[in-house]
Design an enzyme around this catalytic site. Structure first.
Site, short mmCIF file in Angstrom:
data_model
loop_
_atom_site.label_atom_id
_atom_site.label_comp_id
_atom_site.label_asym_id
_atom_site.label_seq_id
_atom_site.Cartn_x
_atom_site.Cartn_y
_atom_site.Cartn_z
N LYS A 13 0.80 -1.26 -0.03
CA LYS A 13 0.22 0.03 0.01
C LYS A 13 0.91 1.17 0.06
CE LYS A 13 -1.93 -1.29 4.05
NZ LYS A 13 -1.34 -2.44 4.29
N ARG A 88 -10.23 0.47 8.44
CA ARG A 88 -9.52 -0.89 8.78
C ARG A 88 -10.75 -1.63 9.56
NH1 ARG A 88 -3.84 0.26 8.68
NH2 ARG A 88 -2.51 -1.71 9.42
N ARG A 127 11.91 -4.81 5.27
CA ARG A 127 11.76 -3.60 4.66
C ARG A 127 12.52 -2.74 5.55
NH1 ARG A 127 5.66 -1.67 5.42
NH2 ARG A 127 5.91 -2.72 7.29
N ARG A 161 10.74 -0.43 11.17
CA ARG A 161 9.76 -0.34 12.21
C ARG A 161 9.81 -1.14 13.25
NH1 ARG A 161 4.71 0.27 8.28
NH2 ARG A 161 3.78 -0.89 9.95
N ARG A 172 -0.71 -8.42 13.29
CA ARG A 172 -1.12 -7.55 12.49
C ARG A 172 -2.15 -8.26 11.29
NH1 ARG A 172 4.16 -4.89 11.17
NH2 ARG A 172 3.22 -3.97 9.29
P1 AP5 Z 1 4.75 -1.61 2.05
O1 AP5 Z 1 4.41 -0.70 0.77
O2 AP5 Z 1 5.49 -0.95 2.99
O3 AP5 Z 1 3.25 -2.51 2.58
P2 AP5 Z 1 2.22 -1.82 3.04
O4 AP5 Z 1 1.11 -2.58 2.43
O5 AP5 Z 1 2.22 -0.45 3.41
O6 AP5 Z 1 2.53 -2.62 4.57
P3 AP5 Z 1 2.38 -1.93 5.92
O7 AP5 Z 1 3.33 -2.76 6.94
O8 AP5 Z 1 2.64 -0.38 6.11
O9 AP5 Z 1 0.92 -2.30 6.36
P4 AP5 Z 1 0.19 -2.17 7.72
O10 AP5 Z 1 -1.36 -1.89 7.26
O11 AP5 Z 1 0.62 -3.24 8.61
O12 AP5 Z 1 0.91 -0.74 8.38
P5 AP5 Z 1 0.32 0.62 8.90
O13 AP5 Z 1 1.42 1.48 8.77
O14 AP5 Z 1 -0.78 0.83 8.00
O15 AP5 Z 1 5.59 -2.80 1.44
C1 AP5 Z 1 6.24 -3.76 2.30
C2 AP5 Z 1 7.66 -4.26 1.83
O16 AP5 Z 1 7.61 -5.07 0.72
C3 AP5 Z 1 8.79 -3.12 1.67
O17 AP5 Z 1 10.03 -3.28 2.04
C4 AP5 Z 1 8.51 -3.03 0.05
O18 AP5 Z 1 9.95 -2.39 -0.54
C5 AP5 Z 1 8.27 -4.24 -0.39
N1 AP5 Z 1 7.33 -4.47 -1.34
C6 AP5 Z 1 6.20 -3.58 -1.78
N2 AP5 Z 1 5.63 -4.04 -2.78
C7 AP5 Z 1 6.40 -5.12 -3.52
C8 AP5 Z 1 6.23 -6.17 -4.54
N3 AP5 Z 1 4.84 -6.17 -5.57
N4 AP5 Z 1 7.08 -7.01 -4.71
C9 AP5 Z 1 8.16 -7.08 -3.78
N5 AP5 Z 1 8.36 -6.36 -2.84
C10 AP5 Z 1 7.58 -5.31 -2.62
O19 AP5 Z 1 -0.16 0.28 10.21
C11 AP5 Z 1 0.54 0.12 11.35
C12 AP5 Z 1 -0.18 0.03 12.81
O20 AP5 Z 1 -1.04 1.40 13.00
C13 AP5 Z 1 -1.46 -1.11 12.73
O21 AP5 Z 1 -0.79 -2.27 13.23
C14 AP5 Z 1 -2.17 -0.36 13.89
O22 AP5 Z 1 -1.81 -0.28 15.06
C15 AP5 Z 1 -2.02 1.07 13.45
N6 AP5 Z 1 -2.84 1.74 12.48
C16 AP5 Z 1 -2.81 2.17 11.28
N7 AP5 Z 1 -3.80 2.60 10.56
C17 AP5 Z 1 -4.94 2.24 11.63
C18 AP5 Z 1 -6.39 2.33 11.29
N8 AP5 Z 1 -7.11 2.79 10.42
N9 AP5 Z 1 -7.35 1.72 12.48
C19 AP5 Z 1 -6.50 1.40 13.52
N10 AP5 Z 1 -5.14 1.17 13.60
C20 AP5 Z 1 -4.26 1.54 12.84
MG MG Z 2 2.29 0.93 4.92
#
Ligand code: AP5
Ligand code: MG
Length: 214
Positions: A13, A88, A127, A161, A172
């Site tokens: 994402k 979410r 990552r 992270r 997660r």
């Molecule tokens: P990346 O693009 O970073 O993936 P992502 O989908 O953004 O993954 P996240 O870990 O950020 O998602 P998340 O939903 O767990 O975390 P968030 O910050 O939202 O890609 C990942 C890796 O893969 C990178 O190294 C990239 O280079 C590589 N990659 C990407 N695409 C690729 C491909 N096609 N092929 C190969 N490699 C690839 O949330 C974190 C925390 O915040 C949550 O756990 C929760 O506690 C809180 N939170 C956030 N939003 C909310 C909400 N709305 N409600 C409640 N709690 C929330």
């Molecule tokens: Mg992300």
């Protein structure tokens, strides 16, 4: 244009959002990034969110929805929003509808990044990001062109992270399956969901998203 990028942790994402920001001038609204900024700044929201995030659980619907409301209020009406990691839960999906109406916007696409969860653990534990500009990398799939130097800004400082360890990633993913995946049928009923193969290369995923957005 306003879109949701939906998918489990590590689906891509954030990676795809950055490209949409760069190519189309849209604005990325990542609640995860906003919460991490709040934790770093030590704000009341950050103090509440830190332990929840470190455990891989979800922060309250009210907190994240207020963050999104504030961002939408500050945006120009002509800038498209990419919702990354929001909504979410079913409650957040309902609040988002209300926020979009309040800010005179509508939802054009929900793009589901479909991925193989077992491969995601490897993606997430590999990552890292630039400590200066936030550009995302991966140890093997997407390293900087010159080792140890950010492609985008030239910084030599990188970070990982705290929630990117295997145990937290599993939690997660469970949270995603239990609370986030159930919001999809509601969007499917509106005919706005397109599924993209998130296991394809980063460039291929970008091309698929471009084809959907036109
Ligand atoms: P990346 O693009 O970073 O993936 P992502 O989908 O953004 O993954 P996240 O870990 O950020 O998602 P998340 O939903 O767990 O975390 P968030 O910050 O939202 O890609 C990942 C890796 O893969 C990178 O190294 C990239 O280079 C590589 N990659 C990407 N695409 C690729 C491909 N096609 N092929 C190969 N490699 C690839 O949330 C974190 C925390 O915040 C949550 O756990 C929760 O506690 C809180 N939170 C956030 N939003 C909310 C909400 N709305 N409600 C409640 N709690 C929330
Ligand atoms: Mg992300």
């Amino acid at each position: 244009m306003n879109i949701i990028l939906l998918g489990p942790p590590g689906a891509g994402k954030g990676t795809q959002s950055s490209r949409l920001v760069e190519h189309r001038g849209m604005k990325q609204l990542s609640t995860g990034d906003m919460l991490r900024a709040a934790v770093k700044a030590g704000t009341p929201v950050g103090l509440k969110a830190k332990s929840v995030m470190d455990a891989g659980e979800l922060v309250s619907d009210e907190i994240v929805s207020e963050l999104i409301d504030a961002e939408l209020a500050a945006m120009g009406p002509d800038t498209g929003a990419i919702f990354d990691g929001y909504p979410r839960t079913e409650v957040q999906a309902q609040i988002l509808d209300e926020l979009l109406a309040k800010h005179d916007r509508s939802l054009d696409h929900v793009i589901e990044l479909a991925v193989d969860e077992d491969a995601l653990v490897e993606r997430i534990t590999g990552r890292f990001s630039c400590a200066n500009c936030g550009t995302l990398y991966h140890d093997t799939a997407n390293p900087p062109v010159q080792e140890g130097v950010c492609d985008n800004c030239g910084s030599t400082e990188f970070k990982r992270r705290p929630d990117d360890n295997e145990e937290t990633v599993r939690t997660r993913m469970q949270e995603y399956r239990a609370k986030t995946a159930p919001i999809l049928p509601g969007y499917e009923a509106r005919g706005i969901v397109t599924r993209v193969d998130g296991m394809a290369s980063i460039d291929e995923v970008t091309a698929s998203i471009d084809a959907i957005l036109g």
